[in-house]
Design an enzyme around this catalytic site. Sequence first.
Site, PDB file in Angstrom:
ATOM      1  N   CYS A  12      41.116  36.126  41.770  1.00 19.91           N
ATOM      2  CA  CYS A  12      41.738  37.077  40.842  1.00 19.91           C
ATOM      3  C   CYS A  12      42.606  36.350  39.822  1.00 19.91           C
ATOM      4  O   CYS A  12      42.667  36.740  38.657  1.00 19.91           O
ATOM      5  CB  CYS A  12      42.562  38.112  41.599  1.00 19.91           C
ATOM      6  SG  CYS A  12      43.896  37.413  42.616  1.00 19.91           S
ATOM      7  N   HIS A  51      48.090  39.551  44.496  1.00 18.06           N
ATOM      8  CA  HIS A  51      46.941  39.800  43.621  1.00 18.06           C
ATOM      9  C   HIS A  51      47.384  39.707  42.165  1.00 18.06           C
ATOM     10  O   HIS A  51      48.493  40.114  41.800  1.00 18.06           O
ATOM     11  CB  HIS A  51      46.365  41.190  43.903  1.00 18.06           C
ATOM     12  CG  HIS A  51      45.200  41.558  43.048  1.00 18.06           C
ATOM     13  ND1 HIS A  51      43.969  40.951  43.172  1.00 18.06           N
ATOM     14  CD2 HIS A  51      45.082  42.464  42.032  1.00 18.06           C
ATOM     15  CE1 HIS A  51      43.130  41.465  42.272  1.00 18.06           C
ATOM     16  NE2 HIS A  51      43.782  42.382  41.581  1.00 18.06           N
TER      17      HIS A  51
END
Length: 414
Positions: free
Chosen positions: A104, A359
């Site tokens: 990510c 994330h």
Amino acid sequence: MCDGTARRVRLRPRLRGVAEGLPRLRLREFFCRRAVLFMGQRSGRQERSKKPEMSLSENLTAEEEDNKEENKELKTKDQRLPLVFGVADLKNGAVGLYNMGHTCCLNSLLQVFLMNIHFTGILRRITVPPNASLKRRNVPYQMLLLLEKMQSGKQKAVFPTDLARCLSVHRMDLFMQHDAAQLYLTLWNLVKMQIKDQDLVTKLSDLYTICVQEHLACQICSSETKRNSNMLTLPLPVLDSNSHKLKTLEDCLQCFFRPEELTGHNMCFCEYCEKKTPFLQSMKLVHLPQTLTIHLKRFCFERSASVHKLSHCLPFPEELDFNAVLTEQQSQAHDNEKAAWQYELFAVVTHSGSANFGHYCAYIRSLTECKWYCFNDSTVDQVSWDDVKCTYGHSDLYWGQTAYLLIYMKKHPQ
């Protein structure tokens, strides 16, 4: 003391979650590609399986045929590259990147680079490597191929597999948590190192490089030393010298350029006094680039050597004028340089979670459409400025999105 580097923690990829949504026919290929990437020992495609009874000459013939086919395919791609206009949302809408296992952070930064038409304008002018082996190892070339792949089809997301393979050749660990500020510097340095045209290297440096002048003045004899330094990001503290939370981005800039007294254990050796003396350390701004990257040092080292994340609210403006923020004593630039110090926000790379895991995603304003998009791996949604402001941070929202990198673009470049 605060530090902008978050610890990297090796995590086991969740293959089941990553593979969801893949077509069944491509599922086997997906896991085969992951195995090659995870080993990090091959820079190209997987080797063909060969029967034990094949002779050496047959092996060489098969390998030559493979190289011919690969060179033919790459040549076809090279012929299409002039059609790449240089921004990922120009043709078929904004395109996402599939997460291949803790990628990510990489996906978010790739979107920030490829949505910058000034960067892709440089990328389009690179010299194509002469053979397949060099092409597989060349980061700017693989980024250009990825951009072409994002523009050529009607898919909503693509796999950055070839580029990930290329990065693994250059010893960039995959399938583990990365710090966005570190990875941003790594990607930029690889691109700069592998561009052979020195004129393009100069343009890339001019596009991103910040220049500051460091001052060290002895408090006893008043002798002073000056040194110019280049940096890719402005690493701004989010706490002041007394560990109090700074309330705005302008406060962070003021804190970064505020003179600091070096006393006690921090004293420096003075050549004129021939001993350690108190010094006054200060930083003055000399040059700001077209694309300005600000690193908010959200990760802080405690006395116990553990790292924690500072998630408190820190507003940042959509438009930023450095002339209104810094004093005359905090800059060392000509008036012509200062006249272009007006910026507007281009992108925000955010982090959700703690210092050990989390994330990343990116909010980017399209330079062709002037619309904000949220790039969350393979999912891309149009958002509003109010959505971007939700990344200011909040002490009570531990898992909420918090801005980590701010990328501003000059409003009136010289």
